[in-house]
Scaffold this active site. Structure first.
Site, PDB file in Angstrom:
ATOM      1  N   GLY A   1       0.810  -1.211   0.000  1.00 43.26           N
ATOM      2  CA  GLY A   1       0.000   0.000   0.000  1.00 43.26           C
ATOM      3  C   GLY A   1       0.847   1.265   0.000  1.00 43.26           C
ATOM      4  N   SER A   2       0.341   2.288   0.662  1.00 46.42           N
ATOM      5  CA  SER A   2       0.942   3.620   0.558  1.00 46.42           C
ATOM      6  C   SER A   2       2.298   3.751   1.224  1.00 46.42           C
ATOM      7  CB  SER A   2      -0.014   4.662   1.148  1.00 46.42           C
ATOM      8  OG  SER A   2      -1.184   4.766   0.355  1.00 46.42           O
ATOM      9  N   THR A   3       2.731   2.750   1.970  1.00 43.93           N
ATOM     10  CA  THR A   3       4.102   2.829   2.486  1.00 43.93           C
ATOM     11  C   THR A   3       5.098   2.849   1.326  1.00 43.93           C
ATOM     12  OG1 THR A   3       4.094   0.417   2.746  1.00 43.93           O
ATOM     13  CG2 THR A   3       3.615   1.735   4.699  1.00 43.93           C
TER      14      THR A   3
ATOM     15  N   LYS B   1       4.793   4.708  -1.149  1.00 46.36           N
ATOM     16  CA  LYS B   1       4.932   6.102  -1.586  1.00 46.36           C
ATOM     17  C   LYS B   1       6.235   6.706  -1.061  1.00 46.36           C
ATOM     18  CE  LYS B   1       0.054   7.371  -2.164  1.00 46.36           C
ATOM     19  NZ  LYS B   1      -0.823   6.456  -1.469  1.00 46.36           N
TER      20      LYS B   1
END
Length: 605
Positions: free
Chosen positions: A307-309, A311
């Site tokens: 997921g957004s980790t 990013k």
């Protein structure tokens, strides 16, 4: 015939007989004189006879021993095999502070020599009464087999040994064996692994000891019969931090009704793993529970879309390229469309966002535009350099291979930029974020103790120190800004920075759009100005709770748990809270020029 005639005839016969000459008989020879044996001669004969007897005896013994050596009896061969198994002692395992994590104890094992058993039925009945878990029919079959040696039950209790000993059964005996004991039960199950009935490592660090330290070879040669003769193996694990992490995850898993949970703590300056927990776990004292497929080590063996980790990796790639700074602005207004797929933001702002704002608002559009502007090949090369596309090998034998696209297209680059379309082991993602925090050194995680000099020597410089400074700033901003997703993990004076990640799970080949099938991830570093520890917490399908207002995203579960873990382990690890006044002249969402980051602002936060 008249009487006178008979008399005349007899007289004539007598006269004739008288006239026959007598035979000449030779005189007998004189016998030779008998030689009498002396006492000395008698003694010599007896000595020769005695020596001959002893020679015969020793020849018979030698022949019998030769027979045993050439064709060993099954009884002796089996006893010798049992002795080989008894030599399987193992070194103690201790944590970084010397606390015992695994050790050997001596326990009795029950064996039989069926050739010496007098009454099989009696022995079966008496043993079955003391050991009801043994199958009576199978036991009788063993006792009646006529074999020389066989095990009846390994590792019995001293009470059972005493009771069986009092039975006085011939052909039944005990041998003391080494048994592996884990005093902390399930607390470190996925790190330590387990051993089999012969005390041989089958998983985790126990298996590493056998394969890397040559323990199995020593055991085969009979040099590993006593664990006290071996140097203990010291792990990087801190038992106190491990206990805290497991305690918080057990409580969090129950509170959020999650299917599974996992967590880890890493020293970003050495790559040492201080804690690793994966739930559900098992008790290594009863390793059969580990066969449940739901009890895998999710930190090492599981592969997940983080997921957004991810990013954080995308933003770091942009800064490292020199094309982006904290003052760069990206379009988060217009969606990105690829055929029937449309990329949007979960919390849409419909505005132009600075690079720090892209991170704080967790903008999929902003991350995708960064990755697309740098190109497909650049993303693949950067993720490979950060260790995200190859198998991560550590001391734990169980490691997973990442799942990457077969054909890496632009749409893959766009989705991978925010953590979809690539699945890695959580420990790999932890390693990459650690490099962003320690000045740009990519360090392979280790479960063994090592110092900073050794870690730096074994590391690879993958990022500029400046990139690391900017990433620390952005992670801290995500915890201090009111709209930041890491605010639930912040603790006064501990200088926490972090990033959330929420990924939709694949259900029957499709991404589940309902909020009940999320995989949530949270990473936090503290203290951010002088990074030391990186904390990872994940939940599999956490459910909404009253205080989360119906949300199941990572901030509302992983972030909350991470804050509790940080608060409890900081004093144990020697991190003291520090308080500073926050300057009022620095806007919360905008950093100063990259080339001269305001260190006063960083320190204040």
């Amino acid at each position: 015939m008249s009487e006178e005639t008979v008399v005349e005839d007899l007289s004539a016969g007598v006269s004739a007989a008288a006239e026959v000459p007598e035979p000449v008989v030779a005189p007998p020879r004189a016998a030779p004189p008998r030689r009498r044996m002396t006492k000395l001669q008698k003694s010599a004969s007896r000595i020769i006879l005695l020596v001959g007897g002893f020679v015969c005896i020793y020849v018979a013994i030698f022949a019998r021993l030769t027979q045993f050596g050439a064709e060993p009896d099954q009884q002796y061969d089996a006893r010798r095999s049992a002795a080989d198994q008894l030599a399987a002692a193992r070194p103690d395992i201790v944590d970084r502070n010397g606390r015992i994590l695994a050790t050997d104890v001596q326990v009795p094992s029950l064996y039989a020599e069926p050739k010496k058993i007098i009454d099989v039925d009696e022995a079966t009945e008496l043993l079955s009464a003391q050991l009801p878990e043994l199958d009576a029919r199978d036991l009788r079959s063993k006792l009646a087999s006529g074999k020389g040696f066989l095990w009846l039950k390994r590792e019995i209790t001293p009470e059972q040994q005493a009771a069986i000993y009092r039975l006085g059964l011939p052909g039944i005996g005990f041998i003391m064996e080494n048994k592996r004991i884990y005093p902390n039960g399930s607390t470190l199950s996925h790190v330590l692994g387990a051993v089999n009935i012969d005390n041989q490592g089958i998983a985790g660090i126990e298996k590493y000891i056998d394969s890397k330290r040559g323990l199995s070879d020593l055991q085969a040669l009979g040099y590993a019969s006593n664990s006290s003769d071996m140097k203990p193996m010291q792990l990087s694990i801190d038992l106190r931090a491990q206990a805290v992490m497991r305690d918080e995850l057990v409580g969090g898993m129950a509170h959020y009704r999650a299917k599974a949970a996992a967590g880890a703590v890493m020293d970003v300056n050495t790559g040492e793993i201080l804690s690793l927990v994966s739930l559900p776990d098992f008790d290594p004292n009863n390793p059969a529970d580990a066969l449940d497929p739901n009890r895998i080590n999710r930190i090492n063996v599981g592969t997940y879309e983080m997921g957004s980790t991810f990013k954080a990796l995308t933003v770091a790639e942009g800064i490292e390229s020199g094309k982006y700074t904290t003052n760069s602005v990206l379009d988060a207004v217009h969606p990105l469309r690829y055929g029937r797929f449309t990329i949007t933001d979960y919390h849409a702002t419909y505005s132009m966002l600075s690079l720090p704002q892209v991170f704080v608002h967790s903008s999929n559009l902003g991350a995708a535009r960064i990755a697309l502007s740098l190109g497909v090949d650049a993303q693949k090369a950067f993720l490979t350099m950060m260790g995200q596309t190859t198998r991560l090998v550590t001391e734990l034998p169980e490691n997973a291979m990442p799942l990457v696209p077969r054909r890496w297209s632009e749409v893959n680059t766009a989705t991978i930029s925010f953590g979809h379309g690539i699945a890695v082991a959580p420990l790999q993602a932890l390693m990459a974020v650690g490099a962003m925090m320690n000045g740009g050194h990519l360090m392979k995680p280790t479960f063994l103790v090592r110092n900073e000099e050794e870690a730096i020597a074994a590391s690879t410089q993958v990022l500029k120190p400046h990139t690391s400074d900017v990433m620390r700033y952005i992670l801290r901003l995500n915890a201090t800004d009111p709209k930041g997703s890491a605010k639930f993990a912040d603790r006064p004076g501990l200088q926490v920075g972090g990033k959330t990640g929420t990924a939709e799970k694949l259900i029957n080949g499709r991404y589940a759009k309902d909020k009940l099938h999320n995989f949530t991830t949270f990473m936090a570093v503290f203290p951010f100005d002088k990074p030391k520890y990186l904390v990872l917490v994940i939940y599999d399908e956490p459910q909404p709770v009253p205080e989360s207002y119906g949300y199941t995203t990572a901030a509302w579960n992983g972030g909350v748990t991470t804050g509790k873990v940080v608060e409890r382990i900081a004093p144990l690890l020697g991190v003291k809270p520090r308080f500073y006044e926050v300057p009022n002249n620095v806007p919360p969402l905008y950093a100063p020029k990259d080339q001269a980051l305001d260190m006063a602002w960083l320190t204040a936060h």
